[in-house]
Enzyme design. Structure first.
Site, short mmCIF file in Angstrom:
data_model
loop_
_atom_site.label_atom_id
_atom_site.label_comp_id
_atom_site.label_asym_id
_atom_site.label_seq_id
_atom_site.Cartn_x
_atom_site.Cartn_y
_atom_site.Cartn_z
N CYS A 268 0.83 -1.21 0.00
CA CYS A 268 0.00 0.00 0.00
C CYS A 268 0.86 1.26 0.00
O CYS A 268 1.32 1.72 1.06
CB CYS A 268 -0.94 -0.01 1.21
SG CYS A 268 -2.04 1.42 1.22
N CYS B 47 -0.46 4.15 2.02
CA CYS B 47 -0.37 3.98 3.48
C CYS B 47 1.07 4.19 3.95
O CYS B 47 1.30 4.77 5.01
CB CYS B 47 -0.79 2.58 3.93
SG CYS B 47 -2.22 1.93 3.10
N ASP B 48 2.03 3.64 3.20
CA ASP B 48 3.40 3.51 3.74
C ASP B 48 4.44 4.37 3.04
O ASP B 48 5.59 4.42 3.48
CB ASP B 48 3.84 2.03 3.66
CG ASP B 48 2.93 1.13 4.50
OD1 ASP B 48 2.37 1.63 5.49
OD2 ASP B 48 2.77 -0.04 4.14
#
Ligand code: NDP
Length: 339
Positions: A142, A145-146
Site C-alpha cells: 500500500c 499507506c506507507d
C-alpha cells in the site's frame, strides 16, 4: 449505531456482505425501499478506500475527498434510512438456490431471503521468500499507506499497471530514488499514467526483471531485492530500503467458493447486465465481480443494481397479487403478502 437482530427465527429481507462503496450503496437503496438491510461491513469497514488518501475521480466532489471520509459519508447515508450494521467479518455462509440464505458470525446464524455479496478485492502477492516476513519492515502493498515512511530513501515499485504507476507517483514525493520494476518490457498502465510517471525526475524503469526474493540486512529490515533478468536468465540485485508490490488484486470470494459460481481467478460470475449469480436470491456486486473497472463509482453503480435486483426478486417471490373489485371503480391490485 443500530443493533442487529440476533433472533435466529427472524428471516431478514436482505443481508449485505461487505462495507465498501458497493455494499453501502446496496444498503442505501434497499433501506430506502423499506427492506431494512442488515450489513456485515467487516471489521475494517470502508473497503479499499479506507487505505486511500485523495479521491479525485468520484463525481460530485470537485475538490476531491479523502477515501475514509467518503466511506463514512456513504455509511451515514445508508444509516439515515435504517440500515443496521455489524462491524465484523462473516465467518461462513450457507447459500442456496432460492429459499433461506444463511450467514454466520462464529456460531451466530443470520438468515435472509436475499444476500448481496460485496466483499471487494485485496492486493495480490508475489508469493516469493521474504514477502510476508518483511511486511512492515520494508515490504508493503500500500503505497498510499506507507510511502511517507521512505523519506529520502531508495524504493522500488514492482508492477506495470495503473496501480504501480499511481503508487510510484505518490511515493516519489518522499523517496529520493524510485525504480519501477516490471517482468516484461510492456506495461498494462494507461498512457496518461505512464506519461505522468515518466515525467518524474526521481523515477526510473527497470525490466524485464522477475522478482525472486526480498532480502533483509543485518538490521532485519529490507536491504535488497533479487531478480532474474528474463532475457539473459542472469540474477540481478537492486538495493532498496522499501519495496512496494503493486501487481493487481484478488477478489475476496473465499467464503463463497464452492457455493456460488466463480471464474478461474475467483471472481463471482453474474448474468450479463445484472447482478444475479447462479443461485436464486444471491446477488454479487463491486470488485468481487469486476476485474476490469474496479473504481469506487463503478462499484457504487453495481451496488445500486444489486439492490434493485434483490428488490425485484423479493417482489416476485411474494405471494401472488390478486385483483379485487373496488366498489364504484376499476379493479385494484392488492397484494396478499405482508408487503
Ligand atoms: P493490472 O492487472 O493492470 O497490472 C498488474 C501488473 O502487475 C502488470 O504489469 C503485471 O505484469 C504485473 N504482475 C502481475 N503478477 C505479477 C508477478 N507475479 N510478478 C511480477 N509482476 C506481476 O493491475 P492494476 O492493479 O495495476 O490495475 C487494475 C485495474 O485498475 C486496471 O483496469 C487499472 O486501469 C485500474 N486502476 C486505475 C487507476 C487509476 O486510473 N488511477 C489506479 C489503479 C488501478 P504483466 O503485464 O506481465 O502481467
Amino acid at each position: 449505531m443500530a443493533e442487529p437482530m440476533s433472533d435466529s427465527n427472524k428471516v431478514e429481507n436482505v443481508i449485505i456482505v461487505g462495507g465498501g462503496p458497493a455494499g453501502y450503496t446496496a444498503a442505501l437503496y434497499t433501506a430506502r425501499a423499506n427492506l431494512e438491510p442488515l450489513v456485515f461491513e467487516g471489521f475494517q469497514w470502508g473497503g479499499q478506500l479506507q487505505n486511500t488518501t485523495d479521491v479525485e475521480n468520484y463525481p460530485g466532489y470537485p475538490e476531491g475527498i479523502m477515501g475514509p471520509e467518503m466511506m463514512a459519508q456513504f455509511r451515514a447515508q445508508a444509516e439515515r434510512f435504517g440500515t443496521r450494521f455489524v462491524t465484523d467479518d462473516v465467518d461462513r455462509v450457507e447459500l442456496s438456490d432460492g429459499g433461506v440464505q444463511k450467514v454466520f458470525l462464529g456460531d451466530e446464524e443470520h438468515r435472509a431471503k436475499t444476500v448481496i455479496l460485496a466483499m471487494g478485492a485485496e492486493p495480490k502477492r508475489l508469493g516469493i521468500p521474504g514477502e510476508m516476513e518483511l511486511g512492515g519492515r520494508g515490504v508493503s502493498t500500500c503505497g498510499v499507506c506507507d510511502g511517507a515512511f521512505f523519506k529520502d530513501q531508495k524504493v522500488i515499485v514492482i508492477g506495470g499497471g495503473d496501480s504501480a504507476m499511481e503508487d510510484s507517483i505518490f511515493i516519489s514525493k518522499f523517496a529520493s530514488q524510485l525504480d519501477v520494476v516490471t517482468r516484461r518490457d510492456q506495461f498494462r498502465a494507461s498512457k496518461i499514467m505512464l506519461d505522468r510517471t515518466r515525467e518524474k525526475d526521481n523515477i526510473g524503469f527497470r525490466n524485464p526483471l522477475e522478482p525472486l526474493e526480498f532480502v533483509a540486512g543485518e538490521s532485519g529490515k529490507l536491504e535488497k531485492v533479487r531478480f532474474r533478468n528474463v532475457n539473459s536468465g542472469e540474477e540481478e540485485e537492486i538495493a532498496a530500503d522499501g519495496a512496494f508490490v503493486a501487481i493487481g488484486h484478488v477478489p475476496k470470494s473465499e467464503i463463497v467458493q464452492g457455493q456460488v459460481q466463480t471464474d478461474e481467478d475467483g471472481y463471482i460470475e453474474t448474468e450479463a447486465g445484472s447482478t444475479r449469480t447462479n443461485l436464486g436470491g444471491v446477488f454479487a456486486v463491486g470488485d468481487v465481480v469486476d476485474h476490469t473497472y474496479r473504481q469506487a463509482v463503478t462499484a457504487a453503480g453495481t451496488g445500486c443494481m444489486g439492490a434493485l435486483d434483490a428488490e425485484r426478486y423479493l417482489r416476485d417471490e411474494e405471494p401472488p397479487v390478486e385483483a379485487h373489485w373496488m366498489p364504484g371503480g376499476e379493479p385494484a391490485e392488492i397484494a396478499t403478502g405482508s408487503g
